[in-house]
Motif scaffolding. Structure first.
Motif: not given
Length: 385
Positions: A106-107, A153-155, A344-348, A368-369
């Protein structure tokens, strides 16, 4: 017809075998500057790209951090890097060479959305160092090509923005890592120190032809591998005159509690580039050094404040240096170019684990995102499926 089919299948098999055959690569020949031309080829020389004079050449500063990113060191990054701008109005950049273990993805997403470059430092970052010196093409694929998919994938970041690698311990792998780069969409390596080409300093170059760079941590590449770039790790000089490729690896640095001494130390090394051939000035470090030495961090921030105020100095991501090298323009034109654009991309955000890792039986949590992996991701299974 039968033999035609056999020969056809044999040709295909050999073609695929050659893709990862290190011994099949052609030996690099001496570079001819009249043949090796930008934007796709450059000899390993200290000449300024485009034949520009130093006074017309942008002075790039490349700040990089190694190892995992997490909720602890992001505090330093937010305090020292965020909201900075160069005098052309564009956001200041930095590059993060990230390994998988203990990274909070997420960072990663936060840094990416702030416009910083995410590059790779391997999945395992394992010891001993000889593992990397003896690494095969297949090892490099598992460590870096697979990490590229893992990081995206994870970010939840765009995979095609991941262009650079730095091998752990700056341990070269001969041709293997560059061959992997050529086959898996990487642009540059920033693992190769030089102590012989510091004044004047070596500019980035390609491996179409034989490199003249000194080989400090062998084995170094010997093959012609077109399309792969070397971002030389031009060493600093410490107070005793010894070279250091990472700021926190100098044998004789100033007192770790003396902010002014460190500020002057940084400036001395910077001015060798700024008053010389203006090759990119490297500030390569691990955040843990700043965390342990607040005076050094304060000196670093003072240095950034200085360069952000200068009209001919630009703090940029490493990939931005290569973009300029491929198409060199004078400062006056560079200042008018549009700033880099970011999608930009989002992060759930999800917290996953604990997982018991198969390689060491330790327990790991992951931030993870994306969806949580089934098992702890590692070599051979980068997505934990």
């Amino acid at each position: 017809m039968k033999w035609a089919l056999v020969f056809s299948l044999l040709f295909v098999a050999l073609a695929f075998a050659d893709e990862d055959c290190e011994d099949c690569l052609p030996l690099a020949e001496t570079c001819d500057v009249e043949v090796c031309k930008l934007p796709d080829c450059r000899c390993s020389i200290t000449d300024i790209p485009g034949g520009l004079l130093p006074r017309n050449t942008p002075q790039f500063v490349t700040v990089t951090f190694d190892d995992g990113v997490n909720t602890r060191n992001i505090i330093t990054y937010r305090a020292s890097l965020y909201n900075r701008k160069n005098q052309n109005g564009c956001p200041a950049g930095a590059t993060f060479f990230v390994n998988h273990e203990y990274t909070d993805y997420t960072v990663i997403n936060e840094l990416y959305n702030r416009g910083f470059e995410i590059a790779l430092h391997s999945i395992s970052h394992q010891t001993p160092q000889s593992y990397w010196a003896e690494a095969s093409y297949e090892d490099m694929v598992k460590e870096f090509a697979d990490q590229k998919r893992q990081m995206a994938h994870f970010g939840n970041i765009h995979v095609d923005t991941i262009k650079g690698i730095r091998i752990p311990f700056l341990q070269m792998t001969g041709n293997a890592s560059f061959q992997m780069m050529a086959n898996h969409g990487f642009t540059y390596d920033c693992s190769w120190p030089t102590v012989s080409f510091t004044d004047p300093a070596l500019w980035p170059y390609t491996l179409d032809y034989a490199s003249e760079q000194d080989c400090i941590v062998p084995p170094c590449p010997t093959a012609s591998i077109p399309g792969t770039w070397v971002m030389p790790m031009v060493t600093w000089t410490d107070l005793a005159g010894f070279p250091c490729s990472m700021v926190d690896a100098c044998f004789s640095p100033p007192s770790l509690t003396d902010e002014n001494a460190w500020y002057n130390f940084i400036l001395t090394n910077f001015e060798r580039h700024y008053k010389g051939n203006r090759a990119p000035f490297p500030f390569f470090i691990h955040e843990a050094f700043f965390d342990a030495n607040p005076a050094v961090l304060r000196a670093f921030i003072r240095f950034l404040n200085l360069i952000n105020s200068l009209p001919d100095v630009f703090m940029v991501n490493a990939q931005e240096v290569l973009d300029w090298v491929k198409n060199p323009v004078p400062i006056s034109e560079y200042r008018q170019q549009p700033c880099r654009r970011l999608v930009p991309t989002s992060c759930r955000a999800r917290s996953c684990g604990p997982y018991t890792a198969a390689h060491n039986n330790l327990a790991y949590w992951m931030q993870v995102c994306s969806v949580c992996p089934r098992v702890y991701p590692w070599l051979g299974n980068p997505l934990g499926q």
